[in-house]
Structures are given as structure tokens and as C-alpha cells.
Design a protein around this motif. Structure first.
Motif, PDB file in Angstrom:
ATOM      1  N   MET A  27       0.818  -1.208   0.000  1.00  0.00           N
ATOM      2  CA  MET A  27       0.000   0.000   0.000  1.00  0.00           C
ATOM      3  C   MET A  27       0.855   1.263   0.000  1.00  0.00           C
ATOM      4  O   MET A  27       0.466   2.286  -0.577  1.00  0.00           O
ATOM      5  CB  MET A  27      -0.960  -0.004   1.182  1.00  0.00           C
ATOM      6  CG  MET A  27      -2.000   1.111   1.130  1.00  0.00           C
ATOM      7  SD  MET A  27      -3.032   1.066  -0.389  1.00  0.00           S
ATOM      8  CE  MET A  27      -3.971  -0.460  -0.067  1.00  0.00           C
ATOM      9  N   LEU A  28       2.025   1.198   0.635  1.00  0.00           N
ATOM     10  CA  LEU A  28       2.927   2.353   0.608  1.00  0.00           C
ATOM     11  C   LEU A  28       3.334   2.675  -0.819  1.00  0.00           C
ATOM     12  O   LEU A  28       3.340   3.844  -1.233  1.00  0.00           O
ATOM     13  CB  LEU A  28       4.159   2.075   1.463  1.00  0.00           C
ATOM     14  CG  LEU A  28       5.175   3.219   1.543  1.00  0.00           C
ATOM     15  CD1 LEU A  28       4.611   4.388   2.343  1.00  0.00           C
ATOM     16  CD2 LEU A  28       6.484   2.727   2.168  1.00  0.00           C
ATOM     17  N   ALA A  29       3.688   1.656  -1.595  1.00  0.00           N
ATOM     18  CA  ALA A  29       4.061   1.876  -2.992  1.00  0.00           C
ATOM     19  C   ALA A  29       2.885   2.432  -3.789  1.00  0.00           C
ATOM     20  O   ALA A  29       3.050   3.350  -4.607  1.00  0.00           O
ATOM     21  CB  ALA A  29       4.552   0.567  -3.607  1.00  0.00           C
ATOM     22  N   ARG A  30       1.692   1.903  -3.571  1.00  0.00           N
ATOM     23  CA  ARG A  30       0.517   2.410  -4.270  1.00  0.00           C
ATOM     24  C   ARG A  30       0.249   3.871  -3.903  1.00  0.00           C
ATOM     25  O   ARG A  30      -0.142   4.674  -4.748  1.00  0.00           O
ATOM     26  CB  ARG A  30      -0.703   1.545  -3.938  1.00  0.00           C
ATOM     27  CG  ARG A  30      -0.627   0.146  -4.527  1.00  0.00           C
ATOM     28  CD  ARG A  30      -1.843  -0.693  -4.133  1.00  0.00           C
ATOM     29  NE  ARG A  30      -1.775  -2.027  -4.721  1.00  0.00           N
ATOM     30  CZ  ARG A  30      -2.647  -2.994  -4.485  1.00  0.00           C
ATOM     31  NH1 ARG A  30      -3.682  -2.771  -3.663  1.00  0.00           N
ATOM     32  NH2 ARG A  30      -2.501  -4.182  -5.049  1.00  0.00           N
ATOM     33  N   MET A  31       0.457   4.197  -2.631  1.00  0.00           N
ATOM     34  CA  MET A  31       0.273   5.575  -2.203  1.00  0.00           C
ATOM     35  C   MET A  31       1.260   6.505  -2.897  1.00  0.00           C
ATOM     36  O   MET A  31       0.904   7.599  -3.347  1.00  0.00           O
ATOM     37  CB  MET A  31       0.437   5.674  -0.685  1.00  0.00           C
ATOM     38  CG  MET A  31       0.132   7.053  -0.117  1.00  0.00           C
ATOM     39  SD  MET A  31       0.646   7.205   1.615  1.00  0.00           S
ATOM     40  CE  MET A  31       2.417   7.448   1.391  1.00  0.00           C
TER      41      MET A  31
ATOM     42  N   THR B 237      10.069  -6.325  -0.710  1.00  0.00           N
ATOM     43  CA  THR B 237       9.675  -7.092  -1.888  1.00  0.00           C
ATOM     44  C   THR B 237       8.257  -6.733  -2.309  1.00  0.00           C
ATOM     45  O   THR B 237       7.971  -6.561  -3.507  1.00  0.00           O
ATOM     46  CB  THR B 237       9.786  -8.598  -1.606  1.00  0.00           C
ATOM     47  OG1 THR B 237      11.151  -8.927  -1.316  1.00  0.00           O
ATOM     48  CG2 THR B 237       9.336  -9.407  -2.809  1.00  0.00           C
ATOM     49  N   ALA B 238       7.340  -6.606  -1.340  1.00  0.00           N
ATOM     50  CA  ALA B 238       5.962  -6.219  -1.657  1.00  0.00           C
ATOM     51  C   ALA B 238       5.910  -4.819  -2.254  1.00  0.00           C
ATOM     52  O   ALA B 238       5.163  -4.557  -3.205  1.00  0.00           O
ATOM     53  CB  ALA B 238       5.098  -6.300  -0.405  1.00  0.00           C
ATOM     54  N   TYR B 239       6.714  -3.916  -1.708  1.00  0.00           N
ATOM     55  CA  TYR B 239       6.791  -2.556  -2.257  1.00  0.00           C
ATOM     56  C   TYR B 239       7.320  -2.588  -3.691  1.00  0.00           C
ATOM     57  O   TYR B 239       6.757  -1.978  -4.604  1.00  0.00           O
ATOM     58  CB  TYR B 239       7.699  -1.696  -1.375  1.00  0.00           C
ATOM     59  CG  TYR B 239       7.810  -0.253  -1.837  1.00  0.00           C
ATOM     60  CD1 TYR B 239       7.047   0.745  -1.243  1.00  0.00           C
ATOM     61  CD2 TYR B 239       8.673   0.111  -2.877  1.00  0.00           C
ATOM     62  CE1 TYR B 239       7.138   2.059  -1.667  1.00  0.00           C
ATOM     63  CE2 TYR B 239       8.763   1.422  -3.306  1.00  0.00           C
ATOM     64  CZ  TYR B 239       7.994   2.391  -2.697  1.00  0.00           C
ATOM     65  OH  TYR B 239       8.085   3.700  -3.135  1.00  0.00           O
ATOM     66  N   ASP B 240       8.406  -3.321  -3.889  1.00  0.00           N
ATOM     67  CA  ASP B 240       9.081  -3.376  -5.191  1.00  0.00           C
ATOM     68  C   ASP B 240       8.189  -3.946  -6.286  1.00  0.00           C
ATOM     69  O   ASP B 240       8.308  -3.566  -7.448  1.00  0.00           O
ATOM     70  CB  ASP B 240      10.353  -4.214  -5.027  1.00  0.00           C
ATOM     71  CG  ASP B 240      11.178  -4.302  -6.300  1.00  0.00           C
ATOM     72  OD1 ASP B 240      11.720  -3.271  -6.730  1.00  0.00           O
ATOM     73  OD2 ASP B 240      11.278  -5.419  -6.858  1.00  0.00           O
ATOM     74  N   ARG B 241       7.287  -4.830  -5.931  1.00  0.00           N
ATOM     75  CA  ARG B 241       6.388  -5.412  -6.929  1.00  0.00           C
ATOM     76  C   ARG B 241       5.374  -4.390  -7.437  1.00  0.00           C
ATOM     77  O   ARG B 241       4.860  -4.513  -8.554  1.00  0.00           O
ATOM     78  CB  ARG B 241       5.676  -6.626  -6.345  1.00  0.00           C
ATOM     79  CG  ARG B 241       6.588  -7.849  -6.220  1.00  0.00           C
ATOM     80  CD  ARG B 241       5.931  -8.994  -5.478  1.00  0.00           C
ATOM     81  NE  ARG B 241       6.838 -10.132  -5.383  1.00  0.00           N
ATOM     82  CZ  ARG B 241       6.725 -11.103  -4.484  1.00  0.00           C
ATOM     83  NH1 ARG B 241       5.728 -11.064  -3.592  1.00  0.00           N
ATOM     84  NH2 ARG B 241       7.586 -12.104  -4.458  1.00  0.00           N
ATOM     85  N   GLU B 242       5.067  -3.378  -6.609  1.00  0.00           N
ATOM     86  CA  GLU B 242       4.152  -2.317  -7.025  1.00  0.00           C
ATOM     87  C   GLU B 242       4.881  -1.172  -7.712  1.00  0.00           C
ATOM     88  O   GLU B 242       4.389  -0.599  -8.678  1.00  0.00           O
ATOM     89  CB  GLU B 242       3.388  -1.776  -5.804  1.00  0.00           C
ATOM     90  CG  GLU B 242       2.475  -2.777  -5.148  1.00  0.00           C
ATOM     91  CD  GLU B 242       1.270  -3.118  -6.000  1.00  0.00           C
ATOM     92  OE1 GLU B 242       0.755  -2.230  -6.718  1.00  0.00           O
ATOM     93  OE2 GLU B 242       0.830  -4.281  -5.945  1.00  0.00           O
ATOM     94  N   ARG B 243       6.042  -0.808  -7.179  1.00  0.00           N
ATOM     95  CA  ARG B 243       6.870   0.244  -7.774  1.00  0.00           C
ATOM     96  C   ARG B 243       8.315  -0.221  -7.686  1.00  0.00           C
ATOM     97  O   ARG B 243       8.916  -0.232  -6.622  1.00  0.00           O
ATOM     98  CB  ARG B 243       6.709   1.585  -7.038  1.00  0.00           C
ATOM     99  CG  ARG B 243       7.470   2.715  -7.748  1.00  0.00           C
ATOM    100  CD  ARG B 243       7.532   3.986  -6.930  1.00  0.00           C
ATOM    101  NE  ARG B 243       8.502   3.924  -5.840  1.00  0.00           N
ATOM    102  CZ  ARG B 243       9.815   4.118  -6.003  1.00  0.00           C
ATOM    103  NH1 ARG B 243      10.337   4.360  -7.205  1.00  0.00           N
ATOM    104  NH2 ARG B 243      10.624   4.060  -4.957  1.00  0.00           N
TER     105      ARG B 243
END
Length: 334
Positions: A129-133, A260-266
Motif C-alpha cells: 500500500m505504501l508503494a501504491r500511495m 519485496t511487496a513494495y518493489d512489486r508495485e513500484r
């Protein structure tokens, strides 16, 4: 979020009526935090369909000129599908109000509760969600720097030095010099940036659901937000979500899952991956400095509970002594 300014039910009721939120049923001060006055505000819906909870905030340090950035950022993110509190407008569309002589806002209360002992599952959700934000904020048309960034560190560290031991002074001055040099480097200047939360600790995120299967319901308390590097925002999160609180040591399993979760979004760039250890140090310095300031130079408040600055001293020493380097799943840095 201590109570610096006392608000009566009648005063809250006048604001609630102006915003069309119904009659005040309950008003309760929120004790956690140290920046603003916050209350849980419960109103009836005026239609016989029960009650609704809001968060009423009176801003103690931020000015009416600074606040539109934060409130409109929340509106912007909510409009892009990011789960954040939505500032309530009056009949003219204004979302910044006044109460008891202070700037004020009312936002809807997120459901659920905090995860103060997060697992890999919680860290993955926050990282995603941080990356999406960050991506959702790319087209936000207002600009305000991170007011607790490097210039503030440079201004505040000399103020707190008299309260520190010689080893503490040496550490904080060396780290400030390191971060100043880093900020003038070409690699740092090229880091992607945009609006950041800058304070997304465990107590600023909500989850709801059955134990072990909780789903993230929102980010809140955007009143330290500003334009900064997205990597700094990520580092601040890692320093809280992915550590052992008693030692400040990074939990690599949670940290790996978060990034890793962040990197998959951005996808993180080469320089972001390379500079992550330095930004982890920056995040620790920022909060050590602010906690020293709040602890040794406190303001009066009826429910003020300043945080212990020693925690982020431990975190900074850990980041200096044991830098953490993240690699993608395939083992390559980019």
C-alpha cells in the motif's frame, strides 16, 4: 495527539452542525502522540440509522498556511483509492476549519485497530500500500517540503546537544555530517520523489479482521507529510515495522517481505537499492532528533506522553554498525 487544547461538547457540536455531521453524542480525548490535539467525536446521523465516529483534530504547531497541503493530499489519495481518512467539508467546500482559536479538521475514523506486533503478513500489506500511495501521489498538484527533513535536523541538533552525553553528541554530529554530505550527492538528487507520509509507524496504520487474517484498512495521521524521496518513506517504515523494539535490530524476514511487496508495485531503481542503508540511518536520525527535542523541551499538555529518545539512538547505532542491503528475489540489485 495529546490534548493541548480542551474542547467542550458544545464547541464540537457547533462545528459538527456546520459540517452536517449530526448531533454530538460523545467526545473523548486521544492520549497517544505529541503533536496535535485529537478527539474521537461520535455523532448521530440524524436519520435514525445509528451513530458515526470521526476524528477531530486541532493543530497546535502547523499553521493555516501549511495545512491545506496535508488535507488536500488526503483528499487526493482517497480519490485515487488509497484508504485514508477523508476531510469533511462545510457547505462552501472548505475542509480547513477553526475551533477554539486553532485550525481544525474533521475526518472519518478508520475501522479496526493497530498491529503493534506485526508479522510478515502485515508488513507485506503495508509495503504494497505504501508503494501504491507513492504512485497515487505523482499527480498531486501541491508542493511542500518535508518540514522535518535535513534543514530541520541541522537546526535542531545544536539545540539538543547540551542534554546529551559525549558519546551521544559524537554519534549525532557524525551522522548529521554524513547525511549532509549524502544530500549533496548526485545519486541522492536523482532519487525518485513525491508526497510521502514520513511517519507511517505501527500506530498510524489500521487493520481489521480475524486474528492472523487481518486486512489493512487504512493509513492515517498525515500531518508530517511532505515532498521527499520515496526511499526515505520506505526507510522510516522499515525502522518501525521490521525491527525488534527492545534492541532496534532489523528483522530481515519482515524487512525482506516489506521491501519485496513494495518493489512489486513500484520497482526500486539501482541507486535506491544502493542508498537504502544510508536512508535507514537518515530515518533513525530524524526520529532520534525529534524525540530528543520533545523529551527535553516539552510543551504543556493535559495528556502529554513524550517518547523515549533512547530507542532511536539504539536504532541508529544498529544501522551504522550493521547496514542492511536488500536484493531482489533473483539476487540482483536491479
Amino acid at each position: 495527539m495529546a490534548v493541548f487544547t480542551e474542547v467542550t461538547a458544545d464547541e464540537a457540536g457547533q462545528l459538527s452542525a456546520r459540517l452536517g455531521l449530526g448531533h454530538v453524542v460523545a467526545l473523548r480525548g486521544i492520549t497517544s502522540g505529541i503533536e496535535n490535539t485529537n478527539y474521537f467525536l461520535t455523532t448521530d446521523k440524524g436519520d435514525g440509522n445509528g451513530e458515526q465516529q470521526w476524528v477531530l483534530t486541532l493543530f497546535e504547531r502547523l499553521t493555516a498556511e501549511q495545512l491545506p497541503f496535508y488535507l488536500h493530499l488526503m483528499k487526493h489519495l482517497a480519490g485515487h483509492g488509497i484508504p485514508v481518512p477523508d476531510p469533511q467539508a462545510d457547505a462552501t467546500g472548505e475542509i480547513l476549519h477553526a475551533l477554539c482559536g486553532k485550525p481544525a479538521a474533521v475526518v472519518d475514523k478508520l475501522s479496526g485497530g493497530h498491529q503493534l506486533a506485526p508479522s510478515v503478513w502485515h508488513c507485506q500489506q503495508v509495503g504494497q500500500m505504501l508503494a501504491r500511495m507513492h504512485l497515487a501521489g505523482r499527480d498531486f498538484d501541491r508542493h511542500q517540503p518535508n518540514l522535518r527533513g535535513l534543514p530541520w535536523w541541522q537546526e535542531t541538533v545544536p539545540v539538543v546537544l547540551p542534554f546529551m552525553t559525549a558519546p551521544q553528541r559524537a554519534l549525532i554530529e557524525q551522522e548529521l555530517a554524513f547525511q549532509t554530505d549524502l544530500a549533496h550527492s548526485a545519486a541522492y538528487a536523482a532519487l525518485p520523489r513525491g508526497p510521502v507520509h514520513a511517519d507511517l509507524f505501527r500506530d498510524n496504520v489500521m487493520f481489521d479482521g480475524l486474528p492472523g487474517h487481518e486486512k489493512l484498512t487504512g493509513f492515517f495521521d498525515f500531518y508530517f507529510a511532505g515532498v521527499d524521496t520515496w526511499l526515505f518513506d520506505l526507510a522510516v517504515c522499515l525502522n518501525d515495522w521490521c525491527i525488534a523494539l527492545d534492541t532496534g535490530r532489523l528483522d530481515e524476514e519482515r524487512a525482506q517481505a516489506f521491501v519485496t511487496a513494495y518493489d512489486r508495485e513500484r520497482a526500486l531503481g539501482h541507486d535506491e537499492i544502493r542508498l537504502l542503508p544510508a536512508l535507514l540511518r537518515a530515518g533513525a536520525l530524524r526520529f532520534w532528533t525529534s524525540r530528543l527535542w520533545d523529551y527535553h523541551l516539552p510543551r504543556e499538555a493535559s495528556m502529554l506522553k513524550p517518547h523515549d529518545p533512547a530507542h532511536f539512538e539504539r536504532v541508529l547505532r544498529e544501522r551504522v554498525d550493521n547496514p542492511w542491503h536488500w536484493l531482489r528475489d533473483d539476487g540482483r540489485p536491479d
